[in-house]
Design a protein around this motif. Structure first.
Motif: not given
Lengths: 396, 396
Positions: A51-52, A55-56, A59-60, A64-65, A67-69, A287-289, B251-252
């Motif tokens: 799971x960790x 996440x990495x 993000x990589x 990113x928009x 991913x977090x949007x 969103x990332x989760x 989204x976060x």
């Protein structure tokens, strides 16, 4: 002044806080290693590395928009489909992504469901003993929670009382399986009986009665037990889930609602859940989760750890003469108080630096809850204290 | 059937959905590059690298159970303190960590505040034009939203109407600064006047009237403008904030409430917010995001990007004869409809593949909102369409 309602809520919450502070004070006096805090249901096994890493990786590699949007209030379609496929593989269900709504944990999911189904004054039934937070979740949406009394012989539900408590205003029944605080799994026969009762009452009253299942402990089961998947038994079912326990990530607030494809007006129900997600202020699950979950849907924390704890503490407590139903899942023991007033037993335990929660918090007085999601070593250290506590009650 | 209330909410939400689907259909017909969608207020500038790095560092270095685990419902003390210090440095305030409650975005924060302060039937005032979601947020907690009418000359609030609308049941005033949908910043003089009115009415009615400030756009300001920090002007203030826009991470779902240290019964208020976070089902703000924030509190997305868009679209539209107040912040233009019925103007724009939102959604008919959080190139491509639209209105 803040609202009168909230002042009452604060007063109600202060017992838990008082216990927490008392534990801290105790630790100062006798040392933290000599306080045996079994009061909190917090996961404590490791977060799966998969799971960790997910996440990495997200993000990589992801934009990113994106991913977090923002996404649809129901969640990323990719995540919803991954949940659907995972359930279908494991339980032989027929979910599509469109039947899944990603949520801010199971607590968020339950609030979203109640916002969707309840008009003011509608009733929701809960099977005692049950998680006390349900009262607030139903009241948030002006519903009325009615209790079905416990069957303390087996801690399967009292079906006769369930039948008697359904009224023309009953809009839902909430089920927690495996059960907090008993660790019991409602059997397939129980579920079939509940489904029959609800079917019959739906016909009698001419409207839907929803089954709302709260399943954060679904993956924490022992001795090869399994938890019946409710949409297979009853059409008007919402299954709410949280990854808090299976991945040990309660702080991340990620879960979902699975809506039975056979629910009456299924697509309207899903639309309602999406709207509820938005107007209650959740907006969407983090969103990332959501993205990380796609690649760790099958990851699991170390369930054997809890099982080892379960065997140690259950074995010892029954050996000492305490009475409790053998837990099949979750990470709780529900112990019968050796004296009628559970509060006195909680106080007696406290004198031995053992912290437990009274069954009244779960609408089941005369019992106490012990949460064994603690270190094995703490359980070992606590055993002499339990011996002394048992000794006290044998003497009296 | 789901609840009657939710059926109405779904009907209300369908206009936005219809617009979205219409845009998709349009894109199929004329090509996505020829559709100019200015309807959504979604951030679109890059997420700061510092923030993504903070996430990776946290996953790599922190104990993963602590990183993804439960904490106090108000959030990690470390994060709360970092927010407090950051505000103190920038605004000369005197917050401590104990005055900050981390939340699931600003939408979550507003619901938590209203749950804390409202009893059924309490009134909350909103200054038109205002974000339509406020209606739902107040109604969720059985409050009644009352509107203060707009002053369309300046789009500063109509203070006379504000004064007239305060009743003995008024429990709060919600302020959005900079304002969605106008981009106006309420000036220091405006804030001082509002504070005086509220002070006077508090004395008259003998109870608190809370100022609830919604500030997701605080960092998106142009031409050297600043946004007055409200706790400096009025004691009974809750400032709600979201990192959605400043870090481009909507989204976060991460934000906070800052409670004025001078609020009446301040610590009870903070306790109420914590309890509300729990019982509404948020439980806590997402934990990994809280940890990542500690190391990226000052990170910012590219605000100049929005400014460049603002100058282009504002310049062109005013040149074409459209009337709108010059935005000082956020990423919206509020354009006066060239015909009395804004709906007809929205339809006319749609014929040129320009998507706008009617001002009625913000309780300010006769206007339309244009969201310029889009690519610069899309704005450039849209200019000939705006020219044709202006031409049509000149001819009529």
């Amino acid at each position: 002044m803040i609202s009168k309602q909230m002042q009452q809520e604060i007063a109600g919450s202060s017992a838990i806080r008082a216990m927490f502070l008392e534990g801290k004070e105790m630790a100062k006096q006798v040392g933290a290693e000599n306080v045996y805090d079994f009061s909190l249901g917090n996961p404590m096994t490791p977060v799966p590395e998969q799971y960790n890493q997910a996440i990495i990786d997200a993000v990589r590699t992801e934009n990113s928009l994106e991913l977090h949007g923002y996404m649809d209030n129901a969640g990323y379609l990719e995540t919803r489909q991954a949940v659907a496929e995972n359930l279908n593989q494991r339980f032989g269900t027929e979910f599509e992504g469109s039947h899944i709504v990603m949520t801010v944990g199971a607590a968020g999911a339950l609030n979203v469901v109640f916002k969707t189904i309840l008009d003011p004054g509608d009733e929701v039934l809960a099977l005692a003993p049950y998680f006390g937070e349900y009262r607030g979740y139903v009241a948030n949406h002006q519903g009325i929670l009615r209790e079905v009394k416990p069957d303390t012989a087996t801690f399967q539900p009292d079906l006769e009382d369930l039948q008697a408590k359904i009224t023309p205003r009953t809009k839902g029944l909430i089920i927690n399986n495996p059960v907090n605080p008993t660790g019991v799994i409602y059997s397939e026969a129980t579920i079939q009986n509940i489904a029959s009762i609800l079917e019959e009452k739906q016909k009698e009253y001419g409207h839907e009665i929803y089954l709302v299942s709260d399943e954060p402990y679904r993956e924490l089961v022992y001795d090869g037990n399994t938890v019946p998947f409710l949409t297979k038994y009853y059409d008007n079912t919402f299954v709410t889930y949280s990854f808090s326990k299976s991945l040990s990530i309660p702080g991340e607030r990620i879960g979902y609602i699975a809506v039975s494809p056979c629910m009456a007006d299924c697509s309207q129900a899903v639309q309602g859940l999406s709207v509820a997600n938005r107007i209650l202020g959740f907006v969407n699950a983090p969103s990332l989760m959501q993205k990380a979950l796609v690649k760790s849907m099958d990851a699991r924390t170390d369930v054997d750890y809890y099982d080892r704890n379960r065997r140690l503490i259950y074995g010892k407590l029954t050996e000492l003469g305490f009475t409790c139903v053998k837990p099949q899942g979750a990470f709780y023991l529900f112990i019968q108080s050796p004296e009628p007033e559970e509060k006195k037993f909680v106080e007696a335990a406290k004198k031995h630096h053992i912290l437990l929660v009274g069954g009244s918090s779960f609408s089941c007085p005369g019992y106490v809850r012990l949460a064994y999601c603690v270190s094995y070593e703490m359980i070992e250290r606590s055993l002499p204290a339990f011996e002394k506590l048992a000794e006290e009650y044998r003497r009296n």
